[in-house]
Design an enzyme around this catalytic site. Structure first.
Site, PDB file in Angstrom:
ATOM      1  N   CYS A  46      61.184  79.664  45.399  1.00  0.00           N
ATOM      2  CA  CYS A  46      61.082  78.440  45.636  1.00  0.00           C
ATOM      3  C   CYS A  46      59.360  79.098  46.120  1.00  0.00           C
ATOM      4  CB  CYS A  46      61.774  77.005  47.527  1.00  0.00           C
ATOM      5  SG  CYS A  46      62.819  76.756  47.296  1.00  0.00           S
ATOM      6  N   ASP A 138      50.716  52.497  39.351  1.00  0.00           N
ATOM      7  CA  ASP A 138      51.234  50.942  39.284  1.00  0.00           C
ATOM      8  C   ASP A 138      52.709  51.938  40.747  1.00  0.00           C
ATOM      9  OD1 ASP A 138      53.304  52.237  38.279  1.00  0.00           O
ATOM     10  OD2 ASP A 138      53.197  50.554  36.724  1.00  0.00           O
TER      11      ASP A 138
END
Length: 221
Positions: A46, A138
Protein backbone atom coordinates in the site's frame (compact mmCIF):
# COMPACT_ATOMS: atom_id res chain seq x y z
CA UNK A 1 -22.24 -8.34 -0.74
CA UNK A 2 -23.47 -4.99 -2.14
CA UNK A 3 -21.39 -3.40 -4.82
CA UNK A 4 -21.42 -1.25 -7.94
CA UNK A 5 -21.91 -2.27 -11.55
CA UNK A 6 -20.77 -0.33 -14.61
CA UNK A 7 -23.25 2.44 -15.31
CA UNK A 8 -24.46 2.67 -11.71
CA UNK A 9 -24.47 6.09 -10.10
CA UNK A 10 -22.00 6.15 -7.26
CA UNK A 11 -23.70 6.95 -3.94
CA UNK A 12 -23.46 10.51 -2.70
CA UNK A 13 -21.95 9.34 0.58
CA UNK A 14 -20.57 11.51 3.35
CA UNK A 15 -17.24 10.58 4.90
CA UNK A 16 -14.44 11.83 7.11
CA UNK A 17 -11.18 12.30 5.24
CA UNK A 18 -7.72 13.77 5.70
CA UNK A 19 -9.09 17.08 4.38
CA UNK A 20 -12.21 17.07 6.54
CA UNK A 21 -15.73 15.75 6.02
CA UNK A 22 -16.85 15.53 2.40
CA UNK A 23 -20.01 14.82 0.46
CA UNK A 24 -18.77 12.76 -2.45
CA UNK A 25 -20.72 14.34 -5.33
CA UNK A 26 -19.69 17.80 -4.11
CA UNK A 27 -16.08 16.64 -3.91
CA UNK A 28 -16.20 15.47 -7.54
CA UNK A 29 -18.03 18.53 -8.86
CA UNK A 30 -18.08 18.29 -12.65
CA UNK A 31 -14.80 16.38 -12.80
CA UNK A 32 -13.91 12.80 -13.50
CA UNK A 33 -12.87 10.91 -10.38
CA UNK A 34 -10.83 7.92 -9.31
CA UNK A 35 -11.60 6.25 -5.97
CA UNK A 36 -9.09 3.59 -4.98
CA UNK A 37 -9.05 1.55 -1.80
CA UNK A 38 -6.14 -0.16 -0.07
CA UNK A 39 -6.11 -2.84 2.65
CA UNK A 40 -4.33 -1.02 5.44
CA UNK A 41 -2.10 1.93 6.34
CA UNK A 42 1.49 1.19 7.38
CA UNK A 43 1.74 -1.86 5.11
CA UNK A 44 4.37 -2.41 2.41
CA UNK A 45 2.48 -2.74 -0.88
CA UNK A 46 0.00 0.00 0.00
CA UNK A 47 2.82 2.39 0.80
CA UNK A 48 4.45 1.86 -2.60
CA UNK A 49 1.10 2.30 -4.34
CA UNK A 50 0.18 5.59 -2.71
CA UNK A 51 3.73 6.89 -3.15
CA UNK A 52 3.40 6.20 -6.88
CA UNK A 53 -0.07 7.79 -6.97
CA UNK A 54 1.31 10.90 -5.27
CA UNK A 55 4.25 11.11 -7.67
CA UNK A 56 2.02 11.04 -10.75
CA UNK A 57 -0.90 13.00 -9.32
CA UNK A 58 -0.25 15.79 -11.83
CA UNK A 59 -0.96 13.32 -14.64
CA UNK A 60 -4.44 12.74 -13.22
CA UNK A 61 -4.89 16.48 -12.71
CA UNK A 62 -3.99 17.14 -16.37
CA UNK A 63 -6.79 14.80 -17.35
CA UNK A 64 -9.28 16.56 -15.07
CA UNK A 65 -9.48 13.59 -12.69
CA UNK A 66 -9.88 14.08 -8.93
CA UNK A 67 -8.16 11.39 -6.84
CA UNK A 68 -9.29 10.02 -3.50
CA UNK A 69 -8.17 6.94 -1.56
CA UNK A 70 -9.92 4.83 1.07
CA UNK A 71 -9.14 2.26 3.74
CA UNK A 72 -10.56 1.06 7.06
CA UNK A 73 -8.04 3.12 9.07
CA UNK A 74 -8.75 6.32 11.00
CA UNK A 75 -8.02 9.86 9.87
CA UNK A 76 -5.26 10.06 12.49
CA UNK A 77 -3.60 6.94 11.06
CA UNK A 78 -3.98 8.26 7.51
CA UNK A 79 -2.30 11.54 8.45
CA UNK A 80 0.56 9.81 10.22
CA UNK A 81 1.07 7.24 7.45
CA UNK A 82 0.99 9.94 4.76
CA UNK A 83 4.39 11.11 5.99
CA UNK A 84 5.82 7.65 5.29
CA UNK A 85 4.15 7.60 1.88
CA UNK A 86 5.64 10.93 0.86
CA UNK A 87 9.07 9.93 2.16
CA UNK A 88 9.00 6.70 0.13
CA UNK A 89 7.96 8.74 -2.90
CA UNK A 90 10.92 11.09 -2.31
CA UNK A 91 8.53 14.01 -1.81
CA UNK A 92 9.94 15.14 1.54
CA UNK A 93 7.62 17.01 3.89
CA UNK A 94 5.01 17.97 1.29
CA UNK A 95 1.41 16.93 1.95
CA UNK A 96 -0.22 14.02 0.17
CA UNK A 97 -1.84 15.59 -2.93
CA UNK A 98 -5.17 13.79 -2.50
CA UNK A 99 -7.38 12.92 0.47
CA UNK A 100 -7.86 9.50 2.08
CA UNK A 101 -11.28 8.44 3.35
CA UNK A 102 -11.48 6.94 6.84
CA UNK A 103 -13.86 3.97 6.80
CA UNK A 104 -13.02 2.48 10.19
CA UNK A 105 -16.58 1.16 10.64
CA UNK A 106 -16.45 -0.51 7.19
CA UNK A 107 -19.86 0.92 6.29
CA UNK A 108 -18.74 2.45 3.00
CA UNK A 109 -16.58 -0.57 2.10
CA UNK A 110 -19.60 -2.84 2.50
CA UNK A 111 -21.86 -0.49 0.52
CA UNK A 112 -19.40 -0.31 -2.38
CA UNK A 113 -18.37 -4.00 -2.29
CA UNK A 114 -14.74 -3.28 -1.44
CA UNK A 115 -14.01 -5.86 1.26
CA UNK A 116 -11.61 -8.75 0.63
CA UNK A 117 -12.94 -11.90 2.37
CA UNK A 118 -9.51 -13.55 2.31
CA UNK A 119 -7.58 -10.72 3.99
CA UNK A 120 -8.37 -10.14 7.65
CA UNK A 121 -6.96 -8.07 10.48
CA UNK A 122 -5.84 -9.42 13.86
CA UNK A 123 -9.46 -9.45 15.04
CA UNK A 124 -10.61 -11.53 12.07
CA UNK A 125 -12.35 -8.62 10.35
CA UNK A 126 -11.99 -8.33 6.55
CA UNK A 127 -9.75 -5.66 5.06
CA UNK A 128 -10.48 -3.54 2.02
CA UNK A 129 -9.26 -4.97 -1.29
CA UNK A 130 -7.42 -2.92 -3.91
CA UNK A 131 -10.49 -1.58 -5.74
CA UNK A 132 -10.34 1.05 -8.45
CA UNK A 133 -13.45 2.96 -9.46
CA UNK A 134 -13.26 5.49 -12.30
CA UNK A 135 -16.27 7.80 -12.18
CA UNK A 136 -17.47 10.08 -14.96
CA UNK A 137 -18.70 13.68 -14.61
CA UNK A 138 -22.24 12.23 -14.61
CA UNK A 139 -21.31 10.43 -11.32
CA UNK A 140 -21.68 7.02 -12.99
CA UNK A 141 -19.17 4.19 -12.73
CA UNK A 142 -17.17 3.95 -15.96
CA UNK A 143 -14.56 1.37 -14.96
CA UNK A 144 -13.98 -1.02 -12.07
CA UNK A 145 -10.83 -3.06 -11.37
CA UNK A 146 -10.38 -5.31 -8.35
CA UNK A 147 -6.95 -6.49 -7.22
CA UNK A 148 -6.18 -8.79 -4.28
CA UNK A 149 -4.15 -7.48 -1.36
CA UNK A 150 -1.01 -9.28 -2.55
CA UNK A 151 -0.86 -7.57 -5.96
CA UNK A 152 0.02 -3.90 -6.34
CA UNK A 153 -1.66 -1.87 -9.06
CA UNK A 154 -0.10 -0.47 -12.22
CA UNK A 155 -0.88 3.26 -12.24
CA UNK A 156 0.38 3.65 -15.80
CA UNK A 157 -2.43 1.30 -16.81
CA UNK A 158 -4.94 3.38 -14.85
CA UNK A 159 -3.86 6.49 -16.78
CA UNK A 160 -4.11 4.54 -20.04
CA UNK A 161 -7.68 3.39 -19.38
CA UNK A 162 -8.69 6.91 -18.32
CA UNK A 163 -7.31 8.21 -21.64
CA UNK A 164 -9.41 5.57 -23.40
CA UNK A 165 -12.55 6.32 -21.38
CA UNK A 166 -12.29 10.05 -21.99
CA UNK A 167 -11.63 9.62 -25.71
CA UNK A 168 -14.44 7.14 -26.27
CA UNK A 169 -16.84 9.33 -24.30
CA UNK A 170 -16.30 12.06 -26.89
CA UNK A 171 -15.73 10.14 -30.13
CA UNK A 172 -17.58 7.22 -31.72
CA UNK A 173 -14.57 4.95 -31.44
CA UNK A 174 -13.21 2.11 -29.32
CA UNK A 175 -9.60 1.43 -28.38
CA UNK A 176 -8.00 -1.91 -29.33
CA UNK A 177 -5.68 -4.12 -27.31
CA UNK A 178 -2.64 -2.36 -25.83
CA UNK A 179 -3.83 1.00 -27.23
CA UNK A 180 -1.95 4.10 -26.16
CA UNK A 181 -2.71 7.77 -26.95
CA UNK A 182 -1.64 8.47 -30.52
CA UNK A 183 -2.31 4.91 -31.74
CA UNK A 184 -5.04 4.11 -34.24
CA UNK A 185 -8.52 3.57 -32.84
CA UNK A 186 -11.40 1.42 -34.04
CA UNK A 187 -14.64 2.64 -35.56
CA UNK A 188 -17.62 1.37 -33.55
CA UNK A 189 -19.77 -1.22 -35.41
CA UNK A 190 -22.97 0.84 -35.21
CA UNK A 191 -21.56 3.46 -37.60
CA UNK A 192 -22.14 2.92 -41.31
CA UNK A 193 -19.22 3.33 -43.70
CA UNK A 194 -20.72 6.60 -44.91
CA UNK A 195 -21.07 7.94 -41.37
CA UNK A 196 -17.52 6.88 -40.56
CA UNK A 197 -16.18 8.60 -43.66
CA UNK A 198 -17.86 11.87 -42.67
CA UNK A 199 -16.79 11.70 -39.01
CA UNK A 200 -13.15 10.75 -39.54
CA UNK A 201 -11.39 13.04 -42.05
CA UNK A 202 -8.13 11.11 -41.71
CA UNK A 203 -9.80 8.17 -43.42
CA UNK A 204 -10.87 4.70 -42.40
CA UNK A 205 -9.01 1.51 -43.24
CA UNK A 206 -10.57 -1.96 -43.05
CA UNK A 207 -8.60 -5.08 -42.16
CA UNK A 208 -9.52 -8.14 -44.20
CA UNK A 209 -10.44 -11.29 -42.25
CA UNK A 210 -11.40 -14.80 -43.45
CA UNK A 211 -15.09 -14.26 -42.69
CA UNK A 212 -15.18 -11.42 -45.20
CA UNK A 213 -16.99 -9.25 -42.66
CA UNK A 214 -15.90 -5.61 -42.62
CA UNK A 215 -15.87 -5.01 -38.86
CA UNK A 216 -12.20 -4.27 -38.22
CA UNK A 217 -12.17 -0.61 -39.19
CA UNK A 218 -9.38 1.68 -38.02
CA UNK A 219 -8.86 5.42 -38.06
CA UNK A 220 -6.41 7.96 -36.68
CA UNK A 221 -7.77 10.59 -34.31
Amino acid sequence: MPGLLLGDEIPNFEADTTVGRIKFHDFLGNSWGILFSHPRDFTPVCTTELACAANISNEFKKRGVKMIALSIDSVADHNSWSKDVMAVGKQGDTALPFPIIADDKRELSVQLGMLDPDEKDKDGMPLTARCVFVIGPDKKLKLSILYPATTGRNFDELLRVIDSLQLTAQKKVATPVDWKPGDKVMVIPSLSDAEAASLFPNGVTTEEVPSGKKYLRYTQI
